[in-house]
Design a protein around this motif. Sequence first.
Motif, mmCIF file in Angstrom:
data_model
loop_
_atom_site.group_PDB
_atom_site.id
_atom_site.type_symbol
_atom_site.label_atom_id
_atom_site.label_comp_id
_atom_site.label_asym_id
_atom_site.label_seq_id
_atom_site.Cartn_x
_atom_site.Cartn_y
_atom_site.Cartn_z
ATOM 1 N N ARG A 1 40.856 44.823 32.801
ATOM 2 C CA ARG A 1 39.715 44.632 31.900
ATOM 3 C C ARG A 1 38.519 44.021 32.611
ATOM 4 N NH1 ARG A 1 41.751 41.497 26.809
ATOM 5 N NH2 ARG A 1 42.153 40.048 28.503
ATOM 6 N N LEU A 2 38.803 43.197 33.608
ATOM 7 C CA LEU A 2 37.701 42.603 34.362
ATOM 8 C C LEU A 2 36.936 43.673 35.125
ATOM 9 C CD1 LEU A 2 36.126 40.242 35.478
ATOM 10 C CD2 LEU A 2 37.929 39.914 37.178
ATOM 11 N N SER A 3 37.688 44.536 35.765
ATOM 12 C CA SER A 3 37.050 45.636 36.477
ATOM 13 C C SER A 3 36.247 46.503 35.520
ATOM 14 C CB SER A 3 38.113 46.470 37.190
ATOM 15 O OG SER A 3 37.522 47.563 37.855
ATOM 16 N N LEU A 4 36.782 46.702 34.338
ATOM 17 C CA LEU A 4 36.067 47.493 33.330
ATOM 18 C C LEU A 4 34.732 46.850 32.981
ATOM 19 C CD1 LEU A 4 35.813 49.620 31.067
ATOM 20 C CD2 LEU A 4 37.144 48.090 29.606
ATOM 21 N N LYS A 5 34.755 45.537 32.802
ATOM 22 C CA LYS A 5 33.514 44.843 32.435
ATOM 23 C C LYS A 5 32.479 44.949 33.547
ATOM 24 C CE LYS A 5 34.762 41.360 29.040
ATOM 25 N NZ LYS A 5 34.647 39.934 28.682
ATOM 26 N N ILE A 6 32.925 44.713 34.761
ATOM 27 C CA ILE A 6 31.998 44.798 35.891
ATOM 28 C C ILE A 6 31.435 46.208 35.982
ATOM 29 C CG2 ILE A 6 31.833 44.669 38.399
ATOM 30 C CD1 ILE A 6 33.976 42.515 38.356
ATOM 31 N N TRP A 7 32.301 47.178 35.837
ATOM 32 C CA TRP A 7 31.849 48.567 35.920
ATOM 33 C C TRP A 7 30.809 48.855 34.851
ATOM 34 C CZ3 TRP A 7 32.195 52.340 32.114
ATOM 35 C CH2 TRP A 7 31.783 53.617 32.499
ATOM 36 N N PHE A 8 31.043 48.349 33.661
ATOM 37 C CA PHE A 8 30.108 48.655 32.572
ATOM 38 C C PHE A 8 28.714 48.127 32.884
ATOM 39 C CE2 PHE A 8 28.497 49.257 28.406
ATOM 40 C CZ PHE A 8 29.322 50.204 27.842
ATOM 41 N N SER B 1 43.112 36.309 32.309
ATOM 42 C CA SER B 1 44.105 37.063 33.056
ATOM 43 C C SER B 1 43.856 36.901 34.545
ATOM 44 C CB SER B 1 44.035 38.539 32.675
ATOM 45 O OG SER B 1 44.824 39.277 33.566
ATOM 46 N N GLN B 2 44.608 35.994 35.129
ATOM 47 C CA GLN B 2 44.454 35.735 36.548
ATOM 48 C C GLN B 2 44.788 36.969 37.371
ATOM 49 O OE1 GLN B 2 43.166 33.049 36.626
ATOM 50 N NE2 GLN B 2 42.948 32.475 38.767
ATOM 51 N N ASN B 3 45.614 37.800 36.783
ATOM 52 C CA ASN B 3 46.019 38.993 37.513
ATOM 53 C C ASN B 3 44.842 39.940 37.700
ATOM 54 O OD1 ASN B 3 48.279 40.260 38.749
ATOM 55 N ND2 ASN B 3 48.154 41.844 37.163
ATOM 56 N N ASP B 4 44.030 40.074 36.665
ATOM 57 C CA ASP B 4 42.862 40.942 36.778
ATOM 58 C C ASP B 4 41.929 40.450 37.878
ATOM 59 O OD1 ASP B 4 43.784 42.569 34.855
ATOM 60 O OD2 ASP B 4 42.241 42.124 33.356
ATOM 61 N N PHE C 1 32.726 37.007 46.318
ATOM 62 C CA PHE C 1 32.647 35.562 46.488
ATOM 63 C C PHE C 1 32.945 34.837 45.183
ATOM 64 C CE2 PHE C 1 30.728 31.490 47.538
ATOM 65 C CZ PHE C 1 31.151 31.330 48.842
ATOM 66 N N LEU C 2 32.427 35.366 44.091
ATOM 67 C CA LEU C 2 32.690 34.742 42.793
ATOM 68 C C LEU C 2 34.159 34.871 42.407
ATOM 69 C CD1 LEU C 2 29.450 35.872 41.070
ATOM 70 C CD2 LEU C 2 30.259 33.521 41.185
ATOM 71 N N LEU C 3 34.685 36.067 42.602
ATOM 72 C CA LEU C 3 36.086 36.277 42.251
ATOM 73 C C LEU C 3 36.978 35.367 43.072
ATOM 74 C CD1 LEU C 3 36.118 40.162 42.025
ATOM 75 C CD2 LEU C 3 36.114 38.520 40.147
#
Lengths: 217, 217
Positions: free
Chosen positions: A151-158, B91-94, B158-160
């Motif tokens: 979901r994080l990747s999804l948000k960044i992509w959006f 979600s730390q995994n994301d 860097f943020l991640l």
Amino acid sequence: MNQPKRYLDIVLDIRKMIQQENLRPGDRIPSERELAERLEVGRSTVREALRSLELLGLIETRRGEGTFLSDHRNHRLVEVLSTFILQDNQSQNDVRETRLIHELAALKAICRNDVSSRLLVWDSFRSRLAEGSSFHREDFVKEMMVLSGNRLSLKIWFLLQQYSGKPFDGVVTEDEKEMINRILTAIEQQQTDTAIKEYMAWCDLLQKGRMQNDDNS
Amino acid sequence: MNQPKRYLDIVLDIRKMIQQENLRPGDRIPSERELAERLEVGRSTVREALRSLELLGLIETRRGEGTFLSDHRNHRLVEVLSTFILQDNQSQNDVRETRLIHELAALKAICRNDVSSRLLVWDSFRSRLAEGSSFHREDFVKEMMVLSGNRLSLKIWFLLQQYSGKPFDGVVTEDEKEMINRILTAIEQQQTDTAIKEYMAWCDLLQKGRMQNDDNS
DNA sequence: AGGCATGAGTGGTCTGACCACATTCAAAAA
DNA sequence: TTTTTGAATGTGGTCAGACCACTCATGCCT
């Protein structure tokens, strides 16, 4: 001693408020006057924070109605902004590249995952391809990002997608349907490399079409 | 009729002013009061525009001195957006996955690029490996991200990296030096797949060490 | 010459006042 | 009754003026 800027605190306060009250895109946030009273600051200070967030496209204000969390459907303001920040080619290229990074990662994740759970969604596109009806490019790519499970990747992509000037605007053409069909096939057979290759070919096609459009205008 | 969002016009006016007067980063722009008079708007409206630009890192204000242009390439868009993107992502995994996405993409980009220009940097690590001296893991990975050439990806990474609890904290052990050596070799020979494989092996090792640490504490 | 006080200029903040606009709802008209 | 109207209310948009805190340059005093 420069004490920290008050309006920056307001930005964080508003963020916290959104989090605590579990507000979602489209929801209304308290009025400027109420925020000023609640946070014990002047209305102008609240406005400075809100204007900043608005320029970022995070909120949307409608005169006479109120202030709302942006539902990420209006790219207008964001475009104005991107002409300011992303002037140089390097930045524009970075955005495009980074967006592609996330898309390819999603593609990989999908190919690696179990097939059964996502079959339904793909079938929806498949059938639309078969029966000749059309769909928006953005819907296809977004579905891909959602199915990646990150979901994080999804948000960044959006966000990247917003800031890179509607890269998937419009509906798919006949030529593209062929390509998307190949992408879907590769995904179903879990042939990651093929899927990536076909996907990049599609992106190249879109990029060329975009450049032609720019020439015309 | 009446176009709302006057402050947006101010943003563009200021941008135009910067272009026309050929102002460069570090230069001082007119005071808020002067801008208000020149653009025939209230000072608060000017301030709303300036605060927006400041939040993005496009300008810098110093009380008692004035408002100055900052380097547009150091904009803080990513930082500001991150406070909103990462807010609810427990979600730390994301976060870990997404960080890895950017690292692997950087690795790919480096392998794809010309080697000669960046040989010097790698040699620095190589020699430190050879002579037995040590270095911090983070320095190595960060150098890798820098060399990818994508500044946006670097900022996101860097943020991640900050949000995922110092994944590369500490110095490399003897075992890791062996692995990093293999990574460097693969990069120099532009063997992308090998480099990725070795890099992920290293990450797995770090992850395991981290889990053991967690057990101890 | 060196240190100090003063004032002008600047950003930071607050207040109160309008305006333009949207919604609501009760009164007036059909 | 139903429909239309319009005043009341609440919202964001803008402005003017007033302070405050701070920086800097000027010039005065020691």
